[in-house]
Design an enzyme around this catalytic site. Structure first.
Site, PDB file in Angstrom:
ATOM      1  N   LYS A 138      -0.763  28.100 -75.611  1.00  0.00           N
ATOM      2  CA  LYS A 138       0.231  27.070 -75.353  1.00  0.00           C
ATOM      3  C   LYS A 138       0.950  27.384 -74.037  1.00  0.00           C
ATOM      4  O   LYS A 138       1.176  28.560 -73.706  1.00  0.00           O
ATOM      5  CB  LYS A 138       1.217  27.070 -76.524  1.00  0.00           C
ATOM      6  CG  LYS A 138       2.233  25.964 -76.590  1.00  0.00           C
ATOM      7  CD  LYS A 138       3.018  26.115 -77.912  1.00  0.00           C
ATOM      8  CE  LYS A 138       4.108  25.090 -78.084  1.00  0.00           C
ATOM      9  NZ  LYS A 138       4.822  25.286 -79.378  1.00  0.00           N
ATOM     10  N   SER A 214       5.333  21.231 -82.004  1.00  0.00           N
ATOM     11  CA  SER A 214       5.209  21.120 -80.566  1.00  0.00           C
ATOM     12  C   SER A 214       3.892  21.667 -80.030  1.00  0.00           C
ATOM     13  O   SER A 214       3.558  21.467 -78.861  1.00  0.00           O
ATOM     14  CB  SER A 214       6.369  21.867 -79.900  1.00  0.00           C
ATOM     15  OG  SER A 214       6.336  23.258 -80.224  1.00  0.00           O
ATOM     16  N   SER A 238       6.216  24.070 -85.684  1.00  0.00           N
ATOM     17  CA  SER A 238       5.379  23.712 -84.539  1.00  0.00           C
ATOM     18  C   SER A 238       3.988  24.314 -84.503  1.00  0.00           C
ATOM     19  O   SER A 238       3.160  23.891 -83.703  1.00  0.00           O
ATOM     20  CB  SER A 238       6.118  24.061 -83.234  1.00  0.00           C
ATOM     21  OG  SER A 238       7.207  23.196 -83.047  1.00  0.00           O
TER      22      SER A 238
END
Length: 601
Positions: A138, A214, A238
């Site tokens: 990420k 997320s 997330s």
């Protein structure tokens, strides 16, 4: 969107299309991107894809596991350099053309790193099960020499001087970071993954729907076979919600088991780093690599993380009979969304009963029944734990944490300031206020922006002592953690399952809407984020279609499962036993992204 952030790949995309057309010339097979079909039609489509793979692909990358990679590498059937190129080809062919927007940036050193690791292997030096394996992280993880944007164009020139600790550990184990994934900007949203730097991430199973957030970019990347495995972060949900919406296993580890050093923070007290994978075995391999004490992260030091890791590693708990003899609790009220929280007139968080509870949608209730049946078929005993762990207790324990008012700056303002400080001379920003002044973001930062000279540590005073308010809050977290762990122990419960979403992923445009549109997420931000307990998402399979209501595709959904503090090994045993008992029914590749012909090998 700035072109320097999002790497555009239109030329290679056109080349891939030409190659596909050439490869298909003279055959009766169509290389179109079909809607997901059911029954005999689906079997026919899958058969065609399988034939294409056999005809044109030296190594079948689709859903290949880390051990399968290692076997192919050991046998000399492929090199790490070729594997990296194969994955880059898939990113090139699909990420833009399907508007997935899962990737923010490609690691320009990935192929060279692969060549170096191939040379090491040829010389007889294999670092371990991750040697030469391509992964995606990420884009809130630091990777030396690359920008860490957290999705904001304001941070496009924020170049990390070194790796985040868990990334460093993966790379030392031989993993190759091939790309950085898109995310909800600053990891703010659990419902979608939108950012100034990468645009809006779309679900790979139906691109009109949200992948959640997320860590949506990581989830879409891994389920789309852009890499073998990935890393996400979880502050509220997330890692787990995107894993649920992308047919993956995703683990939020116990707070303090994995380091958050070198990760753009949201709230350090709740932030964790963790794996997102297509199989439990791959998840265990990644966790073995990243778990443990890091002197740069006081949460791991305080937790004595090394002592939490099994002496023989997490992969030793991959037991096909892992469900045998397990007592698994379930929470009745999670099978539908019954309770909600809101602030009262004094600003305290209180629990309220919803007048119209959100029940499980008919498209998914059969999936829940099947998942529970699978747990029992594998030898587990299911125990209704609703009386021992009722809503009233869950929200009381949670409220005791949230109702403590910390003095000083917001956690986000302060934690971002400390993160920028860690970059040293590489820092292009020094506070959230600097980001606001730059304007390169799409998030609502109206609640933040304390100037640097006014920042006050909300947790520790000038002497480095814990403030009274923060001590009260942290003790409330520990009480939540210990109370739940004690209830599990007293009832001889190994883990607890609950349904964290009541319906399939909503349309992307509705993902900022009501709790119903956002699928309820009952309890998902309580046990893990607030209490710090380990919480894993396990896939339940795929929903039914509902064409009359605009659901033309089957969609994935997961079930949540948590255990007592530091008990990841038991979660892995249960998840692996569940996976082996369920067989192939719970994992299906997105039909919009079939295998590509490989012209290089």
């Amino acid at each position: 969107m700035k072109e320097s952030i999002r790497i555009r790949r239109k030329t290679l995309l056109r080349m891939s299309a030409i190659l596909v057309s050439m490869a298909m010339a003279g055959t009766v097979y169509s290389f179109s991107l079909p809607r997901l079909e059911v029954g005999a039609a689906a079997a026919s489509t899958q058969s065609k894809v399988a034939q294409l793979e056999e005809m044109f692909t030296t190594l079948d990358l689709m859903d290949i596991t880390i051990p399968e990679f290692q076997q192919a590498l050991e046998e000399g059937r492929v090199t790490s350099e070729e594997l990296v190129q194969m994955y880059l080809d898939r990113i090139e062919a699909y990420d833009d053309s399907l508007d997935l927007n899962a990737i923010i940036s490609i690691n320009p050193d990935a192929l060279e790193t692969a060549r170096e690791l191939d040379a090491e292997r040829a010389a007889g030096n294999v670092r371990g099960p991750l040697h030469g394996v391509p992964i995606i992280i990420k884009d809130n993880y630091d990777l030396e020499g690359m920008a860490t944007t957290a999705g904001a164009t304001a941070l496009e020139d924020s170049i990390a001087p070194d790796d985040a600790t868990v990334v460093e550990r993966l790379r030392e184990s031989g993993a190759i970071v091939i790309a950085k994934a898109n995310l909800s900007e600053f990891a703010f949203s659990g419902s979608n993954s939108r950012s100034a730097a990468g645009g809006t991430v779309h679900n790979a199973y139906d691109t009109s729907r949200t992948p959640a957030g997320s860590s949506g970019g990581t989830a879409v990347s891994i389920t789309s076979n852009f890499a073998v495995a990935g890393l996400g972060t979880d502050t509220g949900s997330s890692i787990r919600r995107p894993s649920s919406f992308s047919n993956l296993y995703g683990l939020r580890p116990s707070k303090g088991l994995t380091s958050i050093d070198g990760v753009v923070p949201l709230n350090a007290d709740q932030d964790v780093t963790g794996p997102m994978c297509r199989t439990v075995e791959d998840l265990a391999i990644l966790l073995d690599a990243i778990a443990g004490t890091d002197e740069a992260d006081h949460y791991t030091v305080d937790a004595d993380a090394d002592s939490l890791v099994p002496a023989d590693g997490y992969t030793s708990h991959l037991k096909a009979d892992g469900l045998e003899g397990k007592r698994i609790g379930y929470l009745t009220n999670s099978f539908g969304y019954y309770a909600s929280t809101s602030r009262d007139s004094e600003g305290n968080w209180v629990t309220t009963e919803l007048a119209d509870p959100t029940e499980l949608d008919p498209k998914v209730d059969g999936m829940v029944d099947q998942a529970l049946d699978t747990l029992q078929d594998g030898g587990a005993e299911l125990v209704d734990l609703s009386d021992e762990l009722p809503d009233s207790l869950i929200f009381e324990l949670n409220g005791a944490v949230n109702n403590v008012r910390l003095t000083g700056s917001s956690a986000f303002d302060w934690d971002m300031y400390e993160y920028f400080q860690s970059l040293g001379s590489n820092a292009t920003m020094h506070s959230v206020a600097d980001i606001i002044a730059d304007g390169g973001y799409i998030s609502d930062l109206s609640y933040y922006g304390t100037p640097v000279d006014e920042l006050v540590n909300p947790r520790y005073d000038d002497r480095g002592m814990m403030t009274k308010e923060y001590e009260e809050q942290w003790n409330a977290r520990l009480n939540f953690r210990n109370t739940v762990s004690q209830i599990l122990e007293e009832n001889d419960i190994d883990a607890v399952v609950y349904v964290s979403q009541t319906d399939i992923p909503c349309l992307e445009e509705d993902s900022d809407g009501s709790a119903t549109n956002n699928n309820g997420a009952a309890y998902i931000n309580k046990f893990g984020p607030v209490a710090g307990l380990p919480d894993m998402m396990i896939p339940m399979g795929l929903s039914e279609t509902d064409p009359e209501n605009g659901v033309d595709y089957v969609m994935p959904l997961g079930m949540s499962m948590f255990s007592s503090y530091g008990n990841e090994a038991t979660l892995i045993e249960i998840a692996y036993g569940y996976e082996q008992t369920a067989g192939d029914d719970i994992r299906q590749q997105p039909e919009l992204l079939p295998a590509l012909p490989d012209q290089e090998l």
